[in-house]
Write a protein that holds these residues in place. Structure first.
Motif, PDB file in Angstrom:
ATOM      1  N   HIS A   5       0.842  -1.188   0.000  1.00 54.63           N
ATOM      2  CA  HIS A   5       0.000   0.000   0.000  1.00 54.63           C
ATOM      3  C   HIS A   5       0.881   1.242   0.000  1.00 54.63           C
ATOM      4  O   HIS A   5       1.936   1.270   0.626  1.00 54.63           O
ATOM      5  CB  HIS A   5      -0.922   0.001   1.215  1.00 54.63           C
ATOM      6  N   TYR A   6       0.431   2.246  -0.705  1.00 53.40           N
ATOM      7  CA  TYR A   6       1.178   3.493  -0.796  1.00 53.40           C
ATOM      8  C   TYR A   6       0.196   4.658  -0.768  1.00 53.40           C
ATOM      9  O   TYR A   6      -0.960   4.519  -1.161  1.00 53.40           O
ATOM     10  CB  TYR A   6       2.022   3.542  -2.076  1.00 53.40           C
ATOM     11  N   LYS A   8      -1.671   7.913  -2.029  1.00 54.96           N
ATOM     12  CA  LYS A   8      -2.023   8.290  -3.390  1.00 54.96           C
ATOM     13  C   LYS A   8      -2.766   9.623  -3.364  1.00 54.96           C
ATOM     14  O   LYS A   8      -3.708   9.798  -2.590  1.00 54.96           O
ATOM     15  CB  LYS A   8      -2.907   7.202  -3.985  1.00 54.96           C
ATOM     16  N   GLY A  10      -4.820  12.330  -5.764  1.00 51.47           N
ATOM     17  CA  GLY A  10      -5.463  12.682  -7.025  1.00 51.47           C
ATOM     18  C   GLY A  10      -5.752  14.171  -7.033  1.00 51.47           C
ATOM     19  O   GLY A  10      -6.251  14.707  -6.044  1.00 51.47           O
ATOM     20  N   ASP A  26      -5.721   9.333  -0.646  1.00 49.97           N
ATOM     21  CA  ASP A  26      -6.179   7.975  -0.367  1.00 49.97           C
ATOM     22  C   ASP A  26      -4.962   7.062  -0.364  1.00 49.97           C
ATOM     23  O   ASP A  26      -3.825   7.527  -0.366  1.00 49.97           O
ATOM     24  CB  ASP A  26      -7.187   7.525  -1.414  1.00 49.97           C
ATOM     25  N   ARG A  27      -5.215   5.783  -0.375  1.00 53.42           N
ATOM     26  CA  ARG A  27      -4.143   4.801  -0.381  1.00 53.42           C
ATOM     27  C   ARG A  27      -4.339   3.872  -1.568  1.00 53.42           C
ATOM     28  O   ARG A  27      -5.450   3.480  -1.883  1.00 53.42           O
ATOM     29  CB  ARG A  27      -4.165   4.009   0.925  1.00 53.42           C
ATOM     30  N   GLY A  28      -3.252   3.546  -2.251  1.00 53.42           N
ATOM     31  CA  GLY A  28      -3.302   2.671  -3.416  1.00 53.42           C
ATOM     32  C   GLY A  28      -2.737   1.315  -3.074  1.00 53.42           C
ATOM     33  O   GLY A  28      -2.271   1.101  -1.967  1.00 53.42           O
ATOM     34  N   PRO A  29      -2.764   0.374  -3.982  1.00 52.95           N
ATOM     35  CA  PRO A  29      -3.257   0.473  -5.347  1.00 52.95           C
ATOM     36  C   PRO A  29      -4.777   0.384  -5.398  1.00 52.95           C
ATOM     37  O   PRO A  29      -5.387  -0.403  -4.683  1.00 52.95           O
ATOM     38  CB  PRO A  29      -2.626  -0.731  -6.040  1.00 52.95           C
ATOM     39  N   ASP A  32      -8.506   4.543 -10.558  1.00 51.23           N
ATOM     40  CA  ASP A  32      -8.763   5.980 -10.558  1.00 51.23           C
ATOM     41  C   ASP A  32     -10.199   6.320 -10.931  1.00 51.23           C
ATOM     42  O   ASP A  32     -10.677   7.397 -10.606  1.00 51.23           O
ATOM     43  CB  ASP A  32      -7.837   6.690 -11.556  1.00 51.23           C
ATOM     44  N   CYS A 136      -2.886  10.398   4.728  1.00 50.40           N
ATOM     45  CA  CYS A 136      -3.841  11.266   4.022  1.00 50.40           C
ATOM     46  C   CYS A 136      -3.689  12.714   4.484  1.00 50.40           C
ATOM     47  O   CYS A 136      -3.732  13.639   3.665  1.00 50.40           O
ATOM     48  CB  CYS A 136      -5.269  10.779   4.239  1.00 50.40           C
TER      49      CYS A 136
END
Length: 176
Positions: A5-6, A8, A10, A26-29, A32, A136
């Protein structure tokens, strides 16, 4: 397979002055495509938008319909989402992107990459937070700091004889 998790971020930004109009941390992956509606709604609060370019991750018929029919925003999103095929797309706006994609207008989308590069160069490419909420928070603070770094020189150097200035010609911001 192990997923890492990383954090993210937008963003929706103005391509002429790199000002961030809306952002979502937010957190990825994660995909979009589901971030498009909240980002557009947040961006329309302070300014009026007539053209929006986005990368292929935001491509979907509901996203095009939301922007075009509900908010009168012309969308330019490359039709590369999903499996490659030679068949025409099923949705009206997806077919429109396949047949009449405006490459010249889409070239401005690279300015978003410039904004992300500006954030990383000025503030670092990582966040210190360990938990989801602190990551966040760090991303939101980075976006706000980026906007302040854009506005502060204008306020300091361009304030002679002026008490306010305009962003995108639609909403007037005043400073003390």
């Amino acid at each position: 397979m192990v997923y890492h998790h990383y954090p993210k971020l937008g963003v929706v930004c103005d391509t002429s002055d790199h000002f961030i109009l809306a952002f979502r941390a937010d957190r990825g992956p994660r995909p979009d495509v589901d971030e498009f509606r909240p980002l557009v709604s947040d961006a329309l609060t302070p300014v009026r938008v007539s053209l929006m370019s986005a990368d292929a991750g935001y491509d979907s018929e509901p996203n095009h319909r939301f922007a075009r029919e509900e908010h009168c925003i012309r969308t330019i999103i490359p039709p590369k989402h999903g499996r490659p095929t030679d068949k025409p797309a099923t949705g009206h706006y997806l077919r429109l992107m396949q047949t009449r994609f405006d490459r010249e207008a889409y070239r401005n989308r690279v300015q978003v990459e410039t904004v992300m590069s500006m954030i990383k160069r000025r503030q670092g490419s990582h966040v210190r937070g360990r938990s989801y909420w602190s990551q966040c928070r760090d991303l939101r603070l980075m976006a706000l700091t980026h906007n302040i770094m854009i506005l502060l020189p204008r306020w300091v150097f361009y304030r002679a004889g002026r008490e306010s200035f305009q962003i995108k010609g639609s909403r007037r911001l005043s400073f003390p």
